[in-house]
Design a protein around this motif. Structure first.
Motif, PDB file in Angstrom:
ATOM      1  N   ARG A  80       0.814  -1.331   0.180  1.00  0.00           N
ATOM      2  CA  ARG A  80       0.021   0.115  -0.011  1.00  0.00           C
ATOM      3  C   ARG A  80       0.712   1.199  -0.044  1.00  0.00           C
ATOM      4  O   ARG A  80       0.329   2.339   0.078  1.00  0.00           O
ATOM      5  N   ARG A  81       2.134   1.153   0.079  1.00  0.00           N
ATOM      6  CA  ARG A  81       3.109   2.054  -0.059  1.00  0.00           C
ATOM      7  C   ARG A  81       3.681   2.563  -1.458  1.00  0.00           C
ATOM      8  O   ARG A  81       4.357   3.533  -1.629  1.00  0.00           O
ATOM      9  N   VAL A  82       3.351   1.918  -2.396  1.00  0.00           N
ATOM     10  CA  VAL A  82       3.736   1.984  -3.902  1.00  0.00           C
ATOM     11  C   VAL A  82       2.835   1.634  -4.473  1.00  0.00           C
ATOM     12  O   VAL A  82       1.633   1.212  -4.225  1.00  0.00           O
ATOM     13  N   GLU A  83       2.444   2.124  -5.875  1.00  0.00           N
ATOM     14  CA  GLU A  83       1.648   2.012  -7.099  1.00  0.00           C
ATOM     15  C   GLU A  83       1.879   0.759  -7.674  1.00  0.00           C
ATOM     16  O   GLU A  83       3.025   0.331  -7.868  1.00  0.00           O
ATOM     17  N   ARG A  84       0.815  -0.025  -7.700  1.00  0.00           N
ATOM     18  CA  ARG A  84       0.682  -1.200  -8.135  1.00  0.00           C
ATOM     19  C   ARG A  84       1.081  -1.386  -9.554  1.00  0.00           C
ATOM     20  O   ARG A  84       0.798  -0.500 -10.500  1.00  0.00           O
ATOM     21  N   ILE A  85       2.059  -2.365 -10.169  1.00  0.00           N
ATOM     22  CA  ILE A  85       2.440  -2.760 -11.497  1.00  0.00           C
ATOM     23  C   ILE A  85       1.776  -4.026 -11.829  1.00  0.00           C
ATOM     24  O   ILE A  85       2.152  -5.028 -11.202  1.00  0.00           O
ATOM     25  N   PRO A  86       0.936  -4.001 -12.799  1.00  0.00           N
ATOM     26  CA  PRO A  86       0.433  -5.375 -13.154  1.00  0.00           C
ATOM     27  C   PRO A  86       1.365  -6.290 -13.600  1.00  0.00           C
ATOM     28  O   PRO A  86       2.180  -6.060 -14.588  1.00  0.00           O
ATOM     29  N   ILE A  87       1.126  -7.935 -13.439  1.00  0.00           N
ATOM     30  CA  ILE A  87       1.985  -8.739 -14.051  1.00  0.00           C
ATOM     31  C   ILE A  87       1.318  -9.218 -15.408  1.00  0.00           C
ATOM     32  O   ILE A  87       0.121  -9.277 -15.550  1.00  0.00           O
ATOM     33  N   THR A  88       2.038  -8.945 -16.535  1.00  0.00           N
ATOM     34  CA  THR A  88       1.385  -8.797 -18.028  1.00  0.00           C
ATOM     35  C   THR A  88       2.017 -10.203 -18.716  1.00  0.00           C
ATOM     36  O   THR A  88       3.274 -10.292 -18.415  1.00  0.00           O
ATOM     37  N   PRO A  89       1.341 -10.564 -19.986  1.00  0.00           N
ATOM     38  CA  PRO A  89       1.996 -11.709 -20.775  1.00  0.00           C
ATOM     39  C   PRO A  89       3.184 -11.033 -21.291  1.00  0.00           C
ATOM     40  O   PRO A  89       4.420 -11.492 -21.343  1.00  0.00           O
ATOM     41  N   ASP A  90       3.270  -9.463 -21.395  1.00  0.00           N
ATOM     42  CA  ASP A  90       4.406  -9.078 -22.035  1.00  0.00           C
ATOM     43  C   ASP A  90       5.689  -9.104 -21.286  1.00  0.00           C
ATOM     44  O   ASP A  90       6.833  -9.379 -21.459  1.00  0.00           O
ATOM     45  N   PRO A 102      12.378  -7.940 -15.873  1.00  0.00           N
ATOM     46  CA  PRO A 102      12.723  -7.018 -16.839  1.00  0.00           C
ATOM     47  C   PRO A 102      12.039  -5.668 -16.206  1.00  0.00           C
ATOM     48  O   PRO A 102      12.177  -4.528 -16.782  1.00  0.00           O
ATOM     49  N   VAL A 103      11.240  -5.792 -15.211  1.00  0.00           N
ATOM     50  CA  VAL A 103      10.516  -4.461 -14.653  1.00  0.00           C
ATOM     51  C   VAL A 103      11.521  -3.387 -13.701  1.00  0.00           C
ATOM     52  O   VAL A 103      12.387  -3.880 -13.100  1.00  0.00           O
ATOM     53  N   GLN A 104      11.316  -2.261 -14.257  1.00  0.00           N
ATOM     54  CA  GLN A 104      12.345  -1.331 -13.405  1.00  0.00           C
ATOM     55  C   GLN A 104      11.263  -0.595 -12.635  1.00  0.00           C
ATOM     56  O   GLN A 104      10.497   0.120 -13.203  1.00  0.00           O
TER      57      GLN A 104
END
Length: 138
Positions: A80-90, A102-104
């Protein structure tokens, strides 16, 4: 369809019994209800199957923890302290192709102490200490 995407689609169907969405930006965890320990298990299995190093993977950007956290009512947990980044097929395909996560992630800072967890622990330890003191005094 790239080889990495085909392999991901086959593995995804084996693991979840569902077809991998065609959209490369589909939010897999949201769409299939993957969260908590299931999300951790999913990512561990993904890394093991495709030999992707998970050292750079930060769970709290992608999903919440398992279970009910009373302390989170007073102190925000990491997710809840960060903005969510979805896990995607790409994202998963890029991980397969490079062998690395690969996520920065954006710059962020988490407290050194998980006060939500400490509160949960104190809710268990204080009554136990009280009961032990009561028994000792009897």
């Amino acid at each position: 369809m790239s080889d990495a995407r085909r392999l991901l689609a086959e593995w995804f169907e084996q693991v979840l019994g569902e077809q991998l969405p065609r959209e490369g930006d589909a939010d897999l965890f949201d769409r299939f209800g993957i969260c908590g320990d299931d999300a951790s298990d999913f990512m561990d299995a993904f890394g093991a199957r495709f030999d992707v190093t998970g050292d750079e993977y930060l769970w709290y950007f992608h999903h919440e923890e398992e279970g009910w956290n009373f302390g989170a009512l007073f102190f925000a947990p990491p997710n809840r302290r960060v903005e969510r980044i979805p896990i995607t097929p790409d994202i998963l395909v890029r991980a397969i192709e490079t062998g690395r996560w690969p996520v920065q992630y954006p710059p962020h800072a988490l407290p050194k102490v998980r006060w939500d967890i400490r509160l949960n622990q104190s809710m268990l330890l204080v009554p136990l200490a009280g009961a032990a003191l009561w028994l000792w005094r009897r």
